[in-house]
Design an enzyme around this catalytic site. Structure first.
Site, PDB file in Angstrom:
ATOM      1  N   CYS A 208      13.329   0.480   3.900  1.00 28.20           N
ATOM      2  CA  CYS A 208      14.385   0.296   4.898  1.00 28.20           C
ATOM      3  C   CYS A 208      14.512  -1.157   5.301  1.00 28.20           C
ATOM      4  CB  CYS A 208      14.107   1.163   6.130  1.00 28.20           C
ATOM      5  SG  CYS A 208      12.787   0.538   7.184  1.00 28.20           S
TER       6      CYS A 208
ATOM      7  N   ASP B 258     -19.473  -1.901  -2.967  1.00 24.76           N
ATOM      8  CA  ASP B 258     -19.078  -2.991  -3.857  1.00 24.76           C
ATOM      9  C   ASP B 258     -17.577  -3.234  -3.829  1.00 24.76           C
ATOM     10  OD1 ASP B 258     -21.678  -3.218  -4.633  1.00 24.76           O
ATOM     11  OD2 ASP B 258     -21.464  -1.846  -6.313  1.00 24.76           O
ATOM     12  N   GLU B 259     -16.852  -2.203  -3.461  1.00 22.45           N
ATOM     13  CA  GLU B 259     -15.400  -2.341  -3.475  1.00 22.45           C
ATOM     14  C   GLU B 259     -14.909  -2.891  -2.150  1.00 22.45           C
ATOM     15  OE1 GLU B 259     -13.542   1.286  -4.551  1.00 22.45           O
ATOM     16  OE2 GLU B 259     -15.016   1.719  -6.104  1.00 22.45           O
TER      17      GLU B 259
ATOM     18  N   CYS C  78      10.614   3.792   9.201  1.00 18.15           N
ATOM     19  CA  CYS C  78      10.839   4.922   8.309  1.00 18.15           C
ATOM     20  C   CYS C  78       9.545   5.610   7.893  1.00 18.15           C
ATOM     21  CB  CYS C  78      11.611   4.463   7.066  1.00 18.15           C
ATOM     22  SG  CYS C  78      10.627   3.440   5.947  1.00 18.15           S
TER      23      CYS C  78
HETATM   24 ZN    ZN Z   1      10.755   1.142   6.410  1.00 20.04          ZN
END
Ligand code: ZN
Length: 71
Positions: free
Chosen positions: A35, A51-52, A63
């Site tokens: 939007c 680790d991530e 929206c």
């Molecule tokens: Zn939006």
């Protein structure tokens, strides 16, 4: 022997509920691809593996379009 009863003090919220709650804390400028709204919220979600890096989610407050960013 019966099943262990659930601790009423320990409530597991649905992941989406937690994300919603955390998202309310901070509003940032975004660029919604749906939007083209300019205001949104973000929250981070730590994956199980240390680790991530944490995954950051963004949601347009106009929206409700939600996406994530792996930086
Ligand atoms: Zn939006």
């Amino acid at each position: 022997m019966g099943e262990p009863e659930e601790d009423p003090d320990f409530i597991v919220y649905d992941e989406d509920d937690m994300n919603e709650a955390n998202a309310l804390k901070s509003t940032i400028k975004i660029d919604c691809e749906k939007c083209h709204g300019k205001e949104g919220v973000w929250w981070s979600f730590q994956t199980r593996s240390a680790d991530e890096p944490e995954t950051r989610f963004y949601k347009c407050i106009k929206c409700n379009h939600t996406w994530r960013d792996y930086t």
